[in-house]
Design a protein around this motif. Structure first.
Motif, PDB file in Angstrom:
ATOM      1  N   TYR A 119       0.823  -1.216   0.000  1.00 49.34           N
ATOM      2  CA  TYR A 119       0.000   0.000   0.000  1.00 49.34           C
ATOM      3  C   TYR A 119       0.854   1.263   0.000  1.00 49.34           C
ATOM      4  O   TYR A 119       0.352   2.360   0.239  1.00 49.34           O
ATOM      5  N   GLY A 120       2.152   1.091  -0.258  1.00 49.15           N
ATOM      6  CA  GLY A 120       3.038   2.235  -0.338  1.00 49.15           C
ATOM      7  C   GLY A 120       3.727   2.599   0.955  1.00 49.15           C
ATOM      8  O   GLY A 120       4.393   3.637   1.042  1.00 49.15           O
ATOM      9  N   GLY A 121       3.591   1.769   1.980  1.00 50.28           N
ATOM     10  CA  GLY A 121       4.204   2.050   3.264  1.00 50.28           C
ATOM     11  C   GLY A 121       5.559   1.381   3.422  1.00 50.28           C
ATOM     12  O   GLY A 121       5.850   0.365   2.784  1.00 50.28           O
ATOM     13  N   ASP A 122       6.377   1.948   4.284  1.00 51.32           N
ATOM     14  CA  ASP A 122       7.707   1.416   4.577  1.00 51.32           C
ATOM     15  C   ASP A 122       7.631   0.608   5.875  1.00 51.32           C
ATOM     16  O   ASP A 122       7.486   1.187   6.959  1.00 51.32           O
ATOM     17  N   PRO A 123       7.737  -0.722   5.819  1.00 45.03           N
ATOM     18  CA  PRO A 123       7.649  -1.529   7.030  1.00 45.03           C
ATOM     19  C   PRO A 123       8.807  -1.323   7.991  1.00 45.03           C
ATOM     20  O   PRO A 123       8.759  -1.779   9.131  1.00 45.03           O
TER      21      PRO A 123
END
Length: 280
Positions: A119-123
């Motif tokens: 979803y475009g997030g940086d884990p």
């Protein structure tokens, strides 16, 4: 189903119609965990070409009320500032009691670690935030490492934590806490203040001078305990605000009440910057 007639639901509707926030929901009612929980995902509008930092936000409601849909205003607030935002639901009293709400929170963190990149997030840049009972979940996941470890999640995944008007030092139990927490045979294990540790992630603890539901002493006491062991913590006490005012200030119509969003975002960015800076 969203309770549009609840105060948070009405605030969410007002926020949605107040003007463009620059953020949108890109995933709704996504299943996670092992008990039928669901979550929503929000992010800034437009193409997200670079992975964005992540905020997981838990709403309040005394462990009894609340839905993720009603707190779209909080998700839009953080997403408008460049974050991918995850808003999980969790099981409520009387169906469950402590520690189920914390376990649901840990499962949401695990889902975020494993899926947010889609979803475009940086884990690698996950922060957590919450209001009231949601801030309790934030504090427990931040300080008591056993819940994330039980889900196979490294507790160091949390880079910053923001607690808005949360209960952290409230034994003996009163009010809704009696039903939610008192069945646990070792009551002190329900208290976030019992788990302070020097290596805790940076915490921003927000309270308000007119909060009569979760009194300021909760944040004040936890701040003092964290400082005593050398843990990074910042206390913000908004004069003249109530318990509800603090979360309302995340919304567009009431953002002028206090810089809750600006302070939270600045704190998270500062923590993320320090986390990636080379050690001297």
């Amino acid at each position: 189903m969203a309770s549009a007639c609840s105060p948070p639901g009405m605030l969410n509707a007002l926020d949605r119609g107040y003007g463009s926030s620059g953020a949108g929901r890109i995933g709704a009612a996504i299943a996670f965990g092992t008990h039928g929980q669901t979550l929503d995902v929000w992010r800034p509008l437009g193409n997200v070409t670079t992975p964005r930092p992540v905020v997981i936000f838990w709403y309040g409601g005394g462990w009894v009320n609340g839905t993720r849909q009603d707190y779209g205003f909080a998700a839009r607030a953080f997403a408008s500032q460049g974050f991918v935002v995850v808003v999980p639901d969790y099981r409520k009293v009387p169906t469950i009691h402590f520690p189920a709400m914390i376990q649901d929170g840990a499962e949401a963190v695990r889902w975020t670690r494993d899926n947010v990149a889609r979803y475009g997030g940086d884990p690698g840049k996950i922060s957590i935030a919450g209001h009231s009972a949601g801030a309790y979940t934030v504090a427990m996941l931040t300080l008591d490492t056993r819940w994330l470890k039980a889900e196979g999640v490294d507790p160091n995944i949390i880079k910053a934590a923001v607690g808005l008007c949360g209960p952290y030092d409230f034994y003996p139990f009163t009010g809704r806490a009696i039903e939610a927490l008192s069945q646990w045979p070792r009551p002190m294990e329900t208290q976030p203040i019992q788990f302070v540790r020097a290596d805790a992630p940076p915490m921003l603890l927000v309270t308000a001078s007119k909060d009569t539901q979760v009194r300021p002493r909760n944040a004040i006491n936890l701040t003092a305990a964290l400082k005593k062991v050398g843990a990074p913590v910042v206390l913000r006490n908004y004069e003249g605000l109530t318990h509800e005012n603090v979360v309302m200030a995340l919304s567009l119509p009431f953002r002028g009440k206090a810089p809750v969003l600006a302070d939270s975002v600045a704190f998270i960015h500062g923590a993320l910057t320090r986390a990636v800076s080379p050690k001297p």
